[in-house]
Each structure stands twice: as C-alpha cells, then as structure tokens.
Scaffold this active site. Structure first.
Site, short mmCIF file in Angstrom:
data_model
loop_
_atom_site.label_atom_id
_atom_site.label_comp_id
_atom_site.label_asym_id
_atom_site.label_seq_id
_atom_site.Cartn_x
_atom_site.Cartn_y
_atom_site.Cartn_z
N HIS A 278 4.59 108.02 -54.34
CA HIS A 278 4.48 109.12 -53.37
C HIS A 278 3.80 110.32 -54.00
O HIS A 278 3.96 110.59 -55.19
CB HIS A 278 5.83 109.48 -52.76
CG HIS A 278 6.80 110.17 -53.65
ND1 HIS A 278 6.85 111.54 -53.79
CD2 HIS A 278 7.80 109.70 -54.44
CE1 HIS A 278 7.83 111.88 -54.62
NE2 HIS A 278 8.42 110.77 -55.03
N ASP B 280 3.76 113.54 -52.35
CA ASP B 280 4.35 114.83 -51.98
C ASP B 280 5.34 115.26 -53.04
O ASP B 280 5.87 114.44 -53.81
CB ASP B 280 5.03 114.74 -50.61
CG ASP B 280 6.14 113.69 -50.57
OD1 ASP B 280 5.90 112.56 -51.05
OD2 ASP B 280 7.24 114.00 -50.07
N ASP C 29 8.06 113.44 -60.88
CA ASP C 29 8.41 112.95 -59.54
C ASP C 29 7.32 113.35 -58.54
O ASP C 29 7.40 114.42 -57.97
CB ASP C 29 9.76 113.53 -59.13
CG ASP C 29 10.25 113.05 -57.77
OD1 ASP C 29 9.81 111.98 -57.33
OD2 ASP C 29 11.06 113.77 -57.16
N GLU D 224 7.95 111.37 -48.89
CA GLU D 224 9.14 110.81 -49.52
C GLU D 224 10.22 111.85 -49.70
O GLU D 224 11.42 111.53 -49.62
CB GLU D 224 8.77 110.19 -50.87
CG GLU D 224 9.82 109.29 -51.48
CD GLU D 224 10.81 110.03 -52.37
OE1 GLU D 224 11.80 109.41 -52.81
OE2 GLU D 224 10.59 111.23 -52.65
N GLU D 225 9.82 113.08 -49.93
CA GLU D 225 10.80 114.14 -50.18
C GLU D 225 11.46 114.64 -48.90
O GLU D 225 12.36 115.48 -48.94
CB GLU D 225 10.15 115.31 -50.91
CG GLU D 225 9.55 114.96 -52.28
CD GLU D 225 10.59 114.59 -53.32
OE1 GLU D 225 11.79 114.61 -53.00
OE2 GLU D 225 10.20 114.25 -54.45
N ASP E 86 9.59 105.35 -59.69
CA ASP E 86 10.16 106.63 -59.23
C ASP E 86 11.64 106.70 -59.56
O ASP E 86 12.44 107.17 -58.77
CB ASP E 86 9.93 106.77 -57.72
CG ASP E 86 10.24 108.17 -57.20
OD1 ASP E 86 10.26 109.11 -58.01
OD2 ASP E 86 10.46 108.32 -55.99
N HIS F 93 12.59 118.01 -59.54
CA HIS F 93 13.10 119.02 -58.61
C HIS F 93 13.55 120.30 -59.31
O HIS F 93 14.09 121.20 -58.67
CB HIS F 93 14.26 118.49 -57.76
CG HIS F 93 13.88 117.36 -56.85
ND1 HIS F 93 14.66 116.95 -55.79
CD2 HIS F 93 12.81 116.52 -56.85
CE1 HIS F 93 14.09 115.92 -55.17
NE2 HIS F 93 12.95 115.65 -55.82
#
Length: 445
Positions: free
Chosen positions: A83, A85, A116, A150-151, A174, A416
């Site tokens: 992903h 995003d 990520d 995905e987020e 991931d 994150h």
C-alpha cells in the site's frame, strides 16, 4: 547460498523509497475528483512509472483505486500486496527531519512511510528486480498490487477483488518476520441508544486504540471525583472537568491496556442512569476479552477474542458506543454478531455493523508457510515459529496469502509515529529474504 542482491540494488532501493516518501499520500477523499486525494493518485502513478522503468508491465485502475505491476509467465499468480497511502505526519515539532523527505541518519532511513509501507514495498520490488537482473526464469507471474487506502477502509483492494484476478498465493510485506499465518477477524460496530438531558459525553478516538483518556465536564464532577477516588482510579481534575486516565494499546492487545472509558462509566454509573453506561460498566466491564458479555471465545491458533470499547458519545438526542473486536480465526463470527446484537438489545441499544474484515488463516504446514519459514530461518538462523496476530494486513484480502516482514522481531516498531524509520541493514536483509523467497516460490522447478 545464492546471492541475488548487488550493491546497485541497494542503492536503487533507497533512491526509490526516497522518491515515494516525497509524496504526502495521506487520505483526502474526493480531492480533485480522486477517490482518496491528489497525492495518493500521484504516488500511484509514479510508482507504476518506476515499475515500468524496471521492466514490469503495469496497469492503473481508471478510477484510481489501485494499480499493479507484473512480470513472469504461467497460469499461477504470486501476489505481493502493498500500500502507498500513509497516516498523517503527526506533530511536526517532534520530527528531527521533514517527514516527507526521506533522509539517512545514523544508519537509518527516516520518513513517513519508510516502515509502513513504502519501504517494505520497494524492498520486495527490488528483490524481484534482482532476480530479473540475474536472468532467473519466473515460472509464475509476480504481481505487485498497490493499494491506496489501507490506512482507512481498504476500499482499494475491495475494488480490486471485484474486478481483477486474485492470487494463487502471496504475501504482504507489511508486518514482522517470520510469517504471520493467521490474523483475527476484525469487527467494528456501533451501539445506538437514547440521549440524556443529564449527561453529555464525548470520549475516544480511533476504533483500533484502547482509549487512554476520557473526560467528563459538568455538574457531577465533584461527586465523580469522589467516586473515582473510592475506586482507586487515576484521574486529573481541572475546574469542573474530570479526565480519567488509562493505558493506550492497539485493539489487538486490548487486554493489556486500561480502558479510560470503562473506568469513567464505572464512576458515572452510580451517579446517573443511562443504557450506554450500563452496557459499558455492567455488560462488559474491564475484561477486554469480552467473556463477561459473550462467553469465552478462544482458539488454539490465535488465542482470545479482544474487545475494545473505543468510543462513546452521549448527547441530549442520542447515544453511541463504538466497538472494535478482534475475533479468533476459527470462531463462529455469525454467532458473535448475533450474541452481540442480543446483548445490546438487553440494554435498550441497537446494534449496527460499521465494518468487518474476515480473518486470515493459512495452515502452518501449507507449502506457502513452510517455504517462507524455511527461507527466513536459512537466512537468519532465527527459529522463531510462525505466528498469529490481532492486527490486519492486506494479506487477508485473498486466499492463501500471509504477512511476511519487512520488520524483524528485534526492530524498533515506529510505524504511525514521529521519526518513523527503518535501519538500512534491515532493508537490505529483507531484500535478501524476499529475493530467495520469490526464487523458491516462482523460479525453482
């Protein structure tokens, strides 16, 4: 042992990660007619351009939900699920460098998305490029599938699976090595109820986080403070505002957290009656396995259910409780939903499903898991067994797919967070593992 990764690939992968991190690909739905924002649309286009430059055939969904890059031959399809995003950068003052300018510092690569999932995605991509450069014949088609939300709500891969070929096998880079062969089902739900003229409440943030703070402000503050002291609950008091303190954890680890909303409800419940408070305090309590409400739900493959009361809103007109459950992979999901609905009705609340992701489960003795495990063990000497998780990766969107790296068990997990990073050495080790894994899965006869 075979060596596919050359110094040129190491240089190229870092350059590629830096190229993609430069796009602040945070969800901004509908911007300029795109599904998830202009930056996400742009990074998808640029990623496919990069793949084309490397010799992959590429396709971009006309609606902008996903794209893919493919190489190899054969009827079987090995998918690598990525992903593009990222989550917002957070507090910029806490970053030591610009979040969207990936920089090398002290042997690490820093930037939003480096861990990520742009960094791992590129590590896998250049691992396959290394096989191509060595002249290895791919007997399966390798398809890198690039998702774009995905987020948030995974609409990209849902759209993909409605329109495109699904994998024969695959993995999502991931997560953490070695192999995550099972991921619990994810159920998010809302319980709707009446309002209150005596109680106004707004607490909790994301569904997937055990709330660490829950604040009440109003005429019951003094009585609430006394009640919290008698319960020996930690709280902060400021004017007529009382903030109950807990311990934040991801929902998958809810039993090891302290839910501030539950503790606030326990203090308020003796002062004012409301169905939402009764459900939280009496129905669920501080047992974050949900056993008090639903009975013990457990399996040997993935452990106990995790039950998180993520948020609560009470106004004059209505109330809402927000729930996030991580359900064991072999549990009867329909029964869990039915029992939760029945329990809500007992408290005068209405059950509404918000989101559901089915579990991931690929048996540990499958060819896919045993092959990936043997590669990891051969390359690292680490005999850590394959694992289950309460987290969620794109691997669960297709059958016979698992999560596989790119972080190592002893890596700092900084996704994150401010100053997100991956060690350069970890990127290179992951590339080596991915190259060998794809070789064994898609090159050997």
């Amino acid at each position: 042992m075979r060596v596919f990764i050359q110094e040129s690939h190491k240089e190229q992968v870092i350059s590629a990660i830096q190229r993609l991190v430069a796009f602040p690909s945070v969800c901004n739905e509908g911007e300029n007619g795109t599904p998830f924002g202009q930056s996400i649309s742009d990074v998808l286009t640029d990623t496919l351009t990069l793949c084309s430059e490397l010799g992959f055939k590429t396709y971009r969904d006309p609606d902008g939900y996903y794209g893919y890059a493919e190489v190899g031959e054969g009827s079987d399809l090995l998918a690598i699920l990525c992903h593009l995003d990222v989550v917002p950068a957070g507090d910029l003052s806490k970053w030591d460098s610009h979040p969207f300018e990936a920089v090398i510092r002290d042997g690490n690569l820093y930037g939003r998305g480096v861990q990520d999932d742009k960094g791992p995605s590129m590590a896998a991509l250049f691992a396959v490029k290394a096989l191509m450069d060595c002249g290895e014949k791919l007997t399966k088609r390798i398809r890198f599938i690039f998702g774009t939300d995905e987020e948030t709500l995974w609409r990209c891969l849902r759209y993909y699976t409605e329109k495109e070929e699904v994998a024969t096998m695959g993995f999502a880079p991931d997560s953490t090595f070695p192999v995550t062969y099972a991921e619990k089902g994810l159920l998010q739900a809302r319980l709707l109820g009446p309002g209150s003229e005596l109680l106004a409440l707004e607490a909790g943030d994301a569904y997937n986080v055990v709330p660490a703070k829950a604040t009440y402000q109003g005429p019951l503050s003094k009585a609430l403070a006394q009640q919290l002291r008698s319960l020996d609950f930690a709280f902060e008091e400021k004017a007529d505002a009382i903030t109950v303190l807990g311990l934040a954890k991801h929902t998958k680890d809810a039993p090891s957290g302290i839910n501030a909303i539950v503790r606030l409800a326990k203090g308020l419940h003796v002062l004012v009656e409301h169905p939402a408070l009764a459900f939280i305090f009496k129905g669920v309590g501080e047992d974050a396995t949900g056993e008090k409400l639903l009975g013990k739900i457990w399996d040997q493959e993935s452990g106990n259910l995790s039950f998180n009361i993520a948020g609560v809103t009470i106004t004059e007109d209505s109330s809402e409780i927000r729930l996030d459950l991580r359900i064991p992979v072999l549990a009867d999901v329909k029964k869990v939903m039915s029992d939760l609905n029945d329990a809500a009705q007992q408290y005068g609340l209405t059950y509404v499903e918000h989101d559901y992701l089915p579990p991931l489960y690929v048996p540990k003795d499958s060819d896919l898991v045993t092959t990936l495990m043997s590669v990891y063990q051969d390359k690292t000497g680490d005999m850590t067994p394959a694992k289950s998780s309460g987290g969620a990766t794109f691997a669960r969107t297709m059958p016979n797919c698992v999560a596989y790296g790119a972080c190592f068990p002893d890596s700092d997990k900084t996704e994150h967070q401010e100053n997100e990073y991956l060690a350069l050495s970890d990127i290179y080790k992951a590339m080596d593992i991915y190259a060998e894994a794809v070789y064994r899965l898609a090159c050997e006869k």
